[in-house]
Design an enzyme around this catalytic site. Structure first.
Site, PDB file in Angstrom:
ATOM      1  N   GLU A 286       0.821  -1.213   0.000  1.00 34.71           N
ATOM      2  CA  GLU A 286       0.000   0.000   0.000  1.00 34.71           C
ATOM      3  C   GLU A 286       0.853   1.262   0.000  1.00 34.71           C
ATOM      4  O   GLU A 286       0.953   1.959   0.992  1.00 34.71           O
ATOM      5  CB  GLU A 286      -0.967   0.001   1.190  1.00 34.71           C
ATOM      6  CG  GLU A 286      -0.297  -0.331   2.484  1.00 34.71           C
ATOM      7  CD  GLU A 286      -1.256  -0.607   3.624  1.00 34.71           C
ATOM      8  OE1 GLU A 286      -2.426  -0.977   3.384  1.00 34.71           O
ATOM      9  OE2 GLU A 286      -0.811  -0.473   4.761  1.00 34.71           O
ATOM     10  N   GLY A 288       1.883   5.086  -0.812  1.00 34.19           N
ATOM     11  CA  GLY A 288       1.211   6.378  -0.967  1.00 34.19           C
ATOM     12  C   GLY A 288       2.143   7.323  -1.697  1.00 34.19           C
ATOM     13  O   GLY A 288       1.974   7.653  -2.865  1.00 34.19           O
ATOM     14  N   ARG A 289       3.204   7.709  -0.969  1.00 39.91           N
ATOM     15  CA  ARG A 289       4.158   8.691  -1.491  1.00 39.91           C
ATOM     16  C   ARG A 289       4.712   8.326  -2.864  1.00 39.91           C
ATOM     17  O   ARG A 289       4.754   9.163  -3.766  1.00 39.91           O
ATOM     18  CB  ARG A 289       5.320   8.810  -0.504  1.00 39.91           C
ATOM     19  CG  ARG A 289       6.252   9.964  -0.793  1.00 39.91           C
ATOM     20  CD  ARG A 289       7.510   9.875   0.065  1.00 39.91           C
ATOM     21  NE  ARG A 289       7.264   9.591   1.458  1.00 39.91           N
ATOM     22  CZ  ARG A 289       7.078  10.519   2.405  1.00 39.91           C
ATOM     23  NH1 ARG A 289       7.148  11.791   2.088  1.00 39.91           N
ATOM     24  NH2 ARG A 289       6.843  10.167   3.642  1.00 39.91           N
ATOM     25  N   ARG A 326       5.304  19.991   5.465  1.00 37.04           N
ATOM     26  CA  ARG A 326       6.382  19.014   5.633  1.00 37.04           C
ATOM     27  C   ARG A 326       7.731  19.636   6.011  1.00 37.04           C
ATOM     28  O   ARG A 326       8.421  19.102   6.868  1.00 37.04           O
ATOM     29  CB  ARG A 326       6.513  18.129   4.388  1.00 37.04           C
ATOM     30  CG  ARG A 326       5.235  17.314   4.108  1.00 37.04           C
ATOM     31  CD  ARG A 326       5.423  16.184   3.118  1.00 37.04           C
ATOM     32  NE  ARG A 326       6.269  15.140   3.653  1.00 37.04           N
ATOM     33  CZ  ARG A 326       7.535  14.970   3.356  1.00 37.04           C
ATOM     34  NH1 ARG A 326       8.125  15.788   2.485  1.00 37.04           N
ATOM     35  NH2 ARG A 326       8.237  14.006   3.900  1.00 37.04           N
ATOM     36  N   TYR A 330       8.976  18.015   9.346  1.00 35.78           N
ATOM     37  CA  TYR A 330      10.019  16.975   9.261  1.00 35.78           C
ATOM     38  C   TYR A 330      11.337  17.511   8.716  1.00 35.78           C
ATOM     39  O   TYR A 330      12.195  16.721   8.326  1.00 35.78           O
ATOM     40  CB  TYR A 330       9.575  15.840   8.325  1.00 35.78           C
ATOM     41  CG  TYR A 330       8.157  15.368   8.484  1.00 35.78           C
ATOM     42  CD1 TYR A 330       7.781  14.614   9.588  1.00 35.78           C
ATOM     43  CD2 TYR A 330       7.204  15.653   7.507  1.00 35.78           C
ATOM     44  CE1 TYR A 330       6.473  14.161   9.717  1.00 35.78           C
ATOM     45  CE2 TYR A 330       5.901  15.202   7.632  1.00 35.78           C
ATOM     46  CZ  TYR A 330       5.543  14.462   8.747  1.00 35.78           C
ATOM     47  OH  TYR A 330       4.264  14.022   8.858  1.00 35.78           O
ATOM     48  N   CYS A 357       2.604  33.541  10.092  1.00 34.17           N
ATOM     49  CA  CYS A 357       3.190  34.273  11.216  1.00 34.17           C
ATOM     50  C   CYS A 357       4.056  33.366  12.070  1.00 34.17           C
ATOM     51  O   CYS A 357       3.766  33.134  13.241  1.00 34.17           O
ATOM     52  CB  CYS A 357       2.090  34.887  12.063  1.00 34.17           C
ATOM     53  SG  CYS A 357       1.047  35.938  11.071  1.00 34.17           S
ATOM     54  N   GLU A 358       5.085  32.802  11.473  1.00 36.35           N
ATOM     55  CA  GLU A 358       6.014  31.933  12.181  1.00 36.35           C
ATOM     56  C   GLU A 358       7.359  32.023  11.482  1.00 36.35           C
ATOM     57  O   GLU A 358       7.423  31.854  10.254  1.00 36.35           O
ATOM     58  CB  GLU A 358       5.580  30.466  12.082  1.00 36.35           C
ATOM     59  CG  GLU A 358       4.330  30.162  12.808  1.00 36.35           C
ATOM     60  CD  GLU A 358       4.397  28.849  13.572  1.00 36.35           C
ATOM     61  OE1 GLU A 358       3.376  28.509  14.143  1.00 36.35           O
ATOM     62  OE2 GLU A 358       5.466  28.194  13.613  1.00 36.35           O
ATOM     63  N   TYR A 386       1.269  14.034   1.003  1.00 39.90           N
ATOM     64  CA  TYR A 386       1.209  14.647   2.337  1.00 39.90           C
ATOM     65  C   TYR A 386       1.351  16.162   2.289  1.00 39.90           C
ATOM     66  O   TYR A 386       1.960  16.771   3.160  1.00 39.90           O
ATOM     67  CB  TYR A 386       2.267  14.014   3.260  1.00 39.90           C
ATOM     68  CG  TYR A 386       2.183  12.500   3.293  1.00 39.90           C
ATOM     69  CD1 TYR A 386       1.117  11.873   3.935  1.00 39.90           C
ATOM     70  CD2 TYR A 386       3.126  11.698   2.650  1.00 39.90           C
ATOM     71  CE1 TYR A 386       1.008  10.491   3.948  1.00 39.90           C
ATOM     72  CE2 TYR A 386       3.029  10.311   2.654  1.00 39.90           C
ATOM     73  CZ  TYR A 386       1.971   9.714   3.300  1.00 39.90           C
ATOM     74  OH  TYR A 386       1.860   8.346   3.311  1.00 39.90           O
TER      75      TYR A 386
END
Ligand code: LLP
Length: 435
Positions: A286, A288-289, A326, A330, A357-358, A386
């Site tokens: 299975e 995904g990426r 992401r 990460y 605002c970060e 993702y």
């Protein structure tokens, strides 16, 4: 990605000029290339056909990007769908995907989600005793007409791999799956339940993995599980090795190809089954990426820039951690190009900032780009997996639109959110209303 540079020196994807797409659909914009998604589906499917003598079924891990159009495309290519919640299950069903080929995951399926699943007829990948007991209880209390429920068991394999800590799932200290030391108890319990039709075992060891050995070790271990299940009279016919194959985000990434990943897994399962004298199970995986990751890019408008002499130049785009969380989550590294300056040499080193605002809202540190100005269109590559699925409305940014491109045509698959959409679920109690 079916990409090229056209005669206007613009980036073209699926035969569509990215600059024209942004004019038509606005920015930020997710641009999904249909042909490359279909190609990846076929590569998985065909590799199993070529290298495995038994039956096989590739599932798309839809957590990577779950929406109606993506589910419809992968299902149309014959893939099944892995869903991880009631919401993903609902979307997959609404897309027209066949419940026979839908598998429900999650380490904490609610009673309502389990009811939804048994009523839909999908397969439930049971993660723990709580879910097992809830299913037995449902079969005794008004949901018996759907029994026996088609289930698989998710087990923690105790296999480690090299990837980001947040996306490692195979090690023993993981929230996912039954403890393999309790295997006998689990098989014994399941074997006593006439309401449960246990068809398989499942494991998933992590994501963005470049090594091939861990999945081969896993495949061998899972055949041991089949053998054990047989001792309890459980006829396991499906073996699901999960997903996890990594993709190339930047030049130096060197993941195996789909074929290179599939082949040894098939060989290990065949060999182990032969030596144990077991019939070949249906082999599932299975991904995904590796199905969708490289098939999409995100286009942004460049606005402000700030040069701190001798230190750094920032250029800011009209999205950021809300459409691609992401990098901040990460420390993922992405690659970008300027879609309207494809042949201009990359002579500048800039940091690409989002608009949130970060301070940590940085999409790419030290990107090599041609000199840019506001109004240029920046394209971040490899945003299929993702990104949309983990997007948020932080700072109340409306979620971007997504278009599907192919053969020079673009179709909207996700509408851009409006400000009205943003307050759709807000409630203003009567007493707070300005009279
Ligand atoms: N199966 C299960 C049970 C999973 O938990 C996952 C991913 C997959 C399959 C698909 O793995 P893939 O082929 O995509 O590697 N948000 C993180 C990734 C989390 C992966 C979660 N599970 C990221 O952005 O890197």
């Amino acid at each position: 990605l079916t990409a090229r540079v056209n005669k206007n020196d613009n980036l073209e994807i699926g035969g569509c000029d990215v600059i024209t797409l942004v004019k038509q659909f606005g920015s930020p914009l997710y641009i999904l290339d249909e042909e490359s998604l279909r190609t990846a589906c076929r590569q998985y499917r065909d590799s199993f056909k070529q290298y495995y003598k038994g039956e096989s079924q590739v599932l798309y891990a839809s957590k990577a990007w779950n929406c109606l159009a993506v589910c419809a495309i992968v299902a149309g290519e014959g893939l099944g769908i892995d869903v991880a919640s009631g919401g993903e299950l609902f979307t997959a069903l609404e897309s027209g995907a066949d419940a026979d080929k839908i598998y429900l995951h999650s380490n904490n399926k609610s009673r309502d989600e389990l009811i939804f699943a048994v009523e839909s007829g999908c397969t439930i990948v049971v993660d723990n005793w709580y879910e097992l007991n809830t299913l037995v209880e449902l079969a005794q209390s008004g949901y018996s007409q759907h029994a026996p429920y088609r289930i698989m068991l998710r087990l923690t394999p105790g296999i480690d791999c090299h990837t980001h800590d947040y996306i490692r799932t195979g090690q023993l200290d993981s929230k996912f799956g039954f403890d393999p030391n309790a295997l006998d108890d689990v098989f014994e319990k399941v074997s006593q339940q006439s309401s449960l039709n246990c068809v398989g075992v499942h494991a998933h060891i992590g994501s963005q993995i470049f090594e091939r050995q861990p999945h081969q070790d896993l495949a061998a271990l899972m055949v041991e599980w089949l053998k054990k299940a047989a001792k309890y009279g459980i006829q396991i016919t499906e073996l699901n090795v999960g997903g996890g194959l990594g993709i190339r985000y930047i030049e130096s990434d060197d993941p195996p190809t789909i074929e290179e990943w599939v082949k040894p897994i098939c060989e290990v399962v065949e060999k182990a089954c032969k030596s144990e004298n077991l019939p070949l199970p249906k082999l599932l995986c299975e991904p995904g990426r590796s199905l969708i990751g490289t098939t999409c890019v995100t286009a942004y408008n460049i606005g402000a820039s700030k040069e701190i002499p001798g230190i750094r130049k920032y250029i800011a785009v009209d999205g950021g951690m809300s459409d691609n969380p992401r990098p901040i989550t990460y420390q993922s590294i992405y690659r970008a190009v300027v879609a309207n300056k494809m042949s201009v040499p990359s002579t500048e080193t800039v940091t690409i900032a989002g608009k949130h605002c970060e301070s940590g809202d940085i999409l790419i540190n030290d990107a090599q780009l041609p000199p840019t100005e506001s109004g240029d269109i920046l394209v971040v590559m490899g945003t299929g997996a993702y990104n949309y699925s983990m997007s948020s409305n932080y700072n109340r940014l409306p979620k971007p639109a997504a278009v599907l491109v192919g053969n020079g045509e673009a179709s909207l698959i996700l509408q851009r959110e409006s400000y009205q959409d943003l307050i759709r679920q807000d409630c203003l109690p009567e007493r707070l209303k300005k009279s």
